[in-house]
Design an enzyme around this catalytic site. Structure first.
Site, PDB file in Angstrom:
ATOM      1  CG  HIS A 180       7.911  -1.744  50.127  1.00  0.00           C
ATOM      2  ND1 HIS A 180       7.889  -2.218  51.398  1.00  0.00           N
ATOM      3  CD2 HIS A 180       7.123  -2.582  49.408  1.00  0.00           C
ATOM      4  CE1 HIS A 180       7.142  -3.310  51.463  1.00  0.00           C
ATOM      5  NE2 HIS A 180       6.664  -3.558  50.269  1.00  0.00           N
TER       6      HIS A 180
ATOM      7  CG  ASP B   4       9.050   0.691  52.983  1.00  0.00           C
ATOM      8  OD1 ASP B   4       7.837   0.871  52.851  1.00  0.00           O
ATOM      9  OD2 ASP B   4       9.620  -0.409  52.802  1.00  0.00           O
TER      10      ASP B   4
HETATM   11  C1  XUL Z   1       2.533  -7.827  52.349  1.00  0.00           C
HETATM   12  C2  XUL Z   1       3.945  -8.225  52.247  1.00  0.00           C
HETATM   13  C3  XUL Z   1       4.863  -7.228  51.635  1.00  0.00           C
HETATM   14  C4  XUL Z   1       5.942  -7.820  50.811  1.00  0.00           C
HETATM   15  C5  XUL Z   1       6.791  -6.811  50.082  1.00  0.00           C
HETATM   16  O1  XUL Z   1       1.712  -8.783  52.878  1.00  0.00           O
HETATM   17  O2  XUL Z   1       4.318  -9.288  52.672  1.00  0.00           O
HETATM   18  O3  XUL Z   1       5.367  -6.418  52.641  1.00  0.00           O
HETATM   19  O4  XUL Z   1       6.789  -8.616  51.555  1.00  0.00           O
HETATM   20  O5  XUL Z   1       6.053  -5.969  49.296  1.00  0.00           O
END
Ligand code: XUL
Ligand code: CO
Length: 437
Positions: free
Chosen positions: A101, A104
């Site tokens: 993300h 992150d």
């Molecule tokens: C949350 C989840 C996230 C997604 C990406 O449950 O799975 O980490 O994979 O946003």
């Protein structure tokens, strides 16, 4: 920079007899299965958020893990230092992909412009490390759920300014994903749902989400990003209900908003079980509709009702996942992303390796089992014979639209009655699968 994981060298395949716990017993990246390298079938990816930003904190307690390389600050320098550690880990583990993300990898600033600058600086470091190691970005995404501005949702927020902020954030995250040569971009609707229907206009919110994704498609074309878009279904947590609740809800949503050509699904095992389905059900549904794109590989806990994101060590489930994938031609742009974290009480740095090694070995076994089941062919033959009446005669005419309701009535009046079908052979089928474990 000093080595972060001192004492741990490159993890190698040593075979099932090895007593070295920091080796692969089954994952042998270059081994050929069904004409392709294991590494190409499995396309393992490390989730940056869990492995490098996870601290062991949960709703009941604070961090249990410290990362010796982390200075605890929210600075860009600290973030760039962490990038180097992450790539040391990818290299030692021998994975070819990672996912992140925006927030992150780089700290959020006071303003959007500052956050974008931070992200650009860290993206340069990511690009350098990708070039140095050959590790690639499987997919990028934007975190549209952690900051308090998103407490009511992002694309489905009641405040249009929040929608605009989220759009700006996605535009930037997509541009950075393109810059890093990412093969996909994921939309997980973290808070795109509701807490109570008393303050929620479902139709309006879902239309806003549809518009948001249409804007993302337009932006993708504008900037020339060629990666695959994914929606990641999840039914709840942190919301009470999330609009992208499962594969079927996503499929209906994509059709409703003219998005079927531009999106595939990123199916997460633990999200499937939270939705009251099995992981394999979700995979097979997505394959059936031609929209399986990628997988977030993890598992839940049968005694806990939440998204525990444990490492996928269930060999039977992994085998069924790989059987579904092989039957449907395998990954194209996607892969197996370990959206999983070590337990709060696993506090050694080596635990990060043990966790990933366990998942990789359990999936390698799953792959070999799936290939053996396919080679044997019994399951496939039995499935075919179950539907044999549709391959000829009257069944074929129904499937090809050549029978009316009256035709069918005439046919059955003449025939008088009919049997159900051959036995479903449920237990025999389960036994056949177990023969290969
Ligand atoms: C949350 C989840 C996230 C997604 C990406 O449950 O799975 O980490 O994979 O946003
Ligand atoms: Co996920």
């Amino acid at each position: 920079m000093a080595e972060a994981f001192r004492g741990i060298s490159k993890i190698r395949f040593e075979g099932p007899k090895s007593k070295n716990r920091l080796s692969f017993k089954h994952y042998n990246p270059d081994e050929i299965v069904e004409g392709k390298k294991m590494s190409e079938h499995l396309r393992f990816s490390v989730a940056y958020w869990h492995t490098f930003r996870g601290t062991g904190a949960d709703p009941f307690g604070s961090a249990t893990r410290t990362m010796p390389w982390d200075d605890g600050s929210n600075s860009v320098a600290n973030a760039i230092n962490r990038v180097k550690v992450a790539f040391e880990f990818f290299e030692k583990l021998g994975v070819n992909f990672y996912c992140f993300h925006d927030r992150d990898v780089a700290p959020e600033g006071e303003t959007l412009a500052e956050s974008n600058r931070n992200l650009d600086e860290v993206a340069k470091a990511l690009k350098d490390e990708q070039a140095r190691t050959g590790v690639k970005l499987l997919w990028g995404t934007a975190n549209l759920f952690s900051h308090p501005r998103y407490m009511h949702g992002a694309a489905t927020a009641p405040n249009a300014d929040v929608f605009a902020f989220a759009a700006a954030q996605v535009a930037k995250a997509m541009e950075v994903t393109k810059y890093l040569g990412g093969s996909g971009y994921t939309f997980w609707g973290g808070r795109e749902g509701y807490k109570t229907l008393l303050n929620t206009n479902i139709k309006r919110e879902m239309d806003h989400l549809g518009r948001f994704l249409q804007l993302a498609v337009e932006h993708k074309r504008q900037i020339g990003f060629k990666g695959q878009f994914y929606i990641e279904p999840k039914p709840k947590e942190p919301t009470r209900h999330q609009y992208d609740s499962d594969a079927a809800a996503c499929w209906a949503f994509l059709q409703n908003h003219g998005l079927t050509k531009d999106f595939k699904l990123n199916i997460e095992a633990n999200h499937a079980t939270l939705a009251g389905h099995s992981f394999i059900h979700e995979l097979q549904y997505a394959c059936g509709m031609g929209i399986l794109g990628s997988v977030d590989a993890n598992r839940g806990d049968e005694l806990l009702g939440w998204d525990t994101d444990q490492f996928p060590t269930n060999v039977l489930e992994n085998a069924m996942c790989m059987l579904t994938l092989l039957d449907n031609g395998g990954f194209k742009t996607g892969g197996l992303n370990f959206d999983a974290h070590v337990a709060r009480e696993s506090t050694d740095l080596a635990d990060l390796f043990h966790a990933h090694i366990g998942g990789m070995d359990a999936f390698a076994r799953g792959l070999k089992i799936a290939a053996a089941i396919r080679k044997d062919g019994t399951l496939k033959d039995m499935l075919k014979s179950r539907y044999a009446s549709w391959d000829k005669g009257m069944g074929k005419k129904i499937e090809t639209g050549k029978m009316t309701m009256s035709d069918l009535a005439q046919y059955m009046l003449k025939k008088g009655n009919c049997d159900a079908n051959e036995s479903g052979r449920v237990e025999l089928l389960e036994n056949i699968v177990n023969e290969y474990l």
